[in-house]
Design an enzyme around this catalytic site. Structure first.
Site, mmCIF file in Angstrom:
data_model
loop_
_atom_site.group_PDB
_atom_site.id
_atom_site.type_symbol
_atom_site.label_atom_id
_atom_site.label_comp_id
_atom_site.label_asym_id
_atom_site.label_seq_id
_atom_site.Cartn_x
_atom_site.Cartn_y
_atom_site.Cartn_z
ATOM 1 N N ARG A 73 0.806 -1.216 0.000
ATOM 2 C CA ARG A 73 0.000 0.000 0.000
ATOM 3 C C ARG A 73 0.848 1.280 0.000
ATOM 4 N NH1 ARG A 73 -2.722 -4.148 2.030
ATOM 5 N NH2 ARG A 73 -0.643 -4.601 2.751
ATOM 6 N N THR A 74 1.807 1.360 0.921
ATOM 7 C CA THR A 74 2.506 2.640 1.127
ATOM 8 C C THR A 74 3.323 3.010 -0.107
ATOM 9 O OG1 THR A 74 2.627 2.005 3.441
ATOM 10 C CG2 THR A 74 3.933 3.905 2.770
ATOM 11 N N LYS A 101 25.057 -4.849 -1.320
ATOM 12 C CA LYS A 101 26.517 -5.109 -1.327
ATOM 13 C C LYS A 101 27.187 -4.415 -0.150
ATOM 14 C CE LYS A 101 26.561 -4.650 -6.338
ATOM 15 N NZ LYS A 101 27.061 -3.700 -7.343
ATOM 16 N N ARG A 123 11.179 3.829 3.745
ATOM 17 C CA ARG A 123 10.776 2.826 4.743
ATOM 18 C C ARG A 123 12.023 2.023 5.090
ATOM 19 N NH1 ARG A 123 5.697 -1.178 4.636
ATOM 20 N NH2 ARG A 123 4.759 0.807 5.230
ATOM 21 N N HIS A 151 4.782 5.506 11.740
ATOM 22 C CA HIS A 151 4.370 5.416 10.324
ATOM 23 C C HIS A 151 3.405 6.593 10.133
ATOM 24 C CE1 HIS A 151 3.169 3.986 6.498
ATOM 25 N NE2 HIS A 151 2.789 2.758 6.781
HETATM 26 N N1 CP Z 1 -0.228 -0.143 5.950
HETATM 27 C C1 CP Z 1 0.955 -0.396 5.374
HETATM 28 O O1 CP Z 1 1.983 0.183 5.720
HETATM 29 O O2 CP Z 1 0.918 -1.341 4.377
HETATM 30 P P1 CP Z 1 2.180 -1.770 3.500
HETATM 31 O O3 CP Z 1 3.147 -2.469 4.421
HETATM 32 O O4 CP Z 1 1.624 -2.687 2.437
HETATM 33 O O5 CP Z 1 2.783 -0.538 2.934
#
Ligand code: CP
Length: 322
Positions: A73-74, A101, A123, A151
């Site tokens: 999603r993100t 590496k 991320r 998040h």
């Molecule tokens: N909610 C969320 O962070 O989903 P993803 O890990 O798929 O990005």
């Protein structure tokens, strides 16, 4: 020419009140900044419903998506958000790059910045990595999830979805259910909801509730059936088996029996309760399929709203030309 100038002054007006280069956490945001993000997202939401899903707000800008952990999603919604704002976007994942590496995060980021990237979305499995990155580069940094820390865009899209459904956040009763200990989504939700005046309860097995969490101003319960009827929103968190070292509950079956949202358990809730989940869902564990796909569920609305929130965040954090 006049049209471009007037669009730019409209965009400048929209950004009034935002002075940050980065979005690293909801903890650092004021109530006014959160409101600005939510209101900006409101104004961008209709773009995704148009035939031509594009506005020129970030034309000529480049966004880099750096993902050192899996995401559906993100990552996708940051990419869609950037494209709807007319920015160019590059996707970078640790596998298949020189990070595999042994290249350091700082070197990776410096090299990406050397290609004149304006904003880096990252991320990373380590808590604090987004803040570290923001100190290494002049580009804007948006935290797309750092370890178990925060998040923020998930928290903001959750606030947006609750506000959309309940018309306010003030006084709304929200219960976060499940694995609070390992959840960056829980932390971002708690900071955001408390700042916006919501009443927050966390509920789960005692082993998955962090010690002293009451100090953040939340109520704690270990008995979902006892508190479910008071809640306006149930935000169900994923059991993060990949982050759990050791056994935090006797078995998945027992977890589901105590804390899973089944059709039967949902009957004890308010008739207008909404069911949220950040995804990915472990169906049959945190939620039954009937509940996940049922009338109370706003899980796919959260995904839709994620694009609007990420458009707002990229718009606000990406520096405008002078
Ligand atoms: N909610 C969320 O962070 O989903 P993803 O890990 O798929 O990005």
């Amino acid at each position: 020419m006049t049209e471009i100038r007037s669009q730019k002054s409209e965009d400048r007006e929209k950004k009034k009140g935002w002075v940050r280069k980065d979005l690293l956490s909801i903890e650092e945001l004021s109530k006014e900044e959160i409101e600005l993000v939510l209101n900006t997202a409101d104004s961008f939401k209709e773009v995704s419903a148009r035939d031509v899903k594009k506005v020129p707000a970030l034309r000529g800008k480049t966004i880099a998506n750096l993902f050192f952990e899996s995401s559906t999603r993100t990552r996708t919604s940051f990419e869609i958000a950037a494209k709807r704002l007319s920015a160019d976007i590059i996707n970078f994942s640790s596998s298949g790059s020189s990070a595999s590496k042994g290249e350091s995060l700082k070197d990776t980021a410096k090299n990406i910045e050397a290609m004149h990237v304006d904003t880096i979305v990252m991320r990373h499995p380590s808590s604090g990595s987004a803040e570290y990155l923001s100190k290494c580069v002049k580009a804007g940094v948006v935290n797309a999830g750092d370890g178990i820390h925060e998040h923020p865009t998930q928290g903001l899209l959750d606030l947006f979805t609750i506000r959309e459904r309940k018309k306010t956040l003030e006084g709304v009763r929200v219960c976060l259910v499940g694995d609070i200990l390992h959840s960056r989504v829980a932390r971002s939700n708690i900071w955001g909801l408390k700042k916006m005046g919501a009443r927050v309860t966390v509920c789960g097995p005692p082993t998955l509730i962090p010690a002293k969490i009451e100090e953040l101003g939340v109520e704690v319960s270990y008995d979902l059936d006892k508190i479910i009827q008071e809640q306006d929103v149930l935000n169900i968190l994923r059991i993060q088996l990949e982050r759990q070292r050791g056994a935090f509950f006797p078995s998945i079956r027992e977890y589901a029996a105590e804390y899973g949202i089944s059709k039967e358990r949902l009957r004890k809730a308010k008739p207008d309760v909404i069911i949220m989940h950040p995804g990915p869902i472990n169906r049959g564990v945190e939620l039954s399929s009937e509940v996940a796909d049922g009338a109370h569920s706003v899980i796919l609305d959260q995904v839709t709203n994620g694009v609007a929130i990420r458009m707002a965040v990229l718009f606000l954090t990406t520096a405008m030309d002078k």
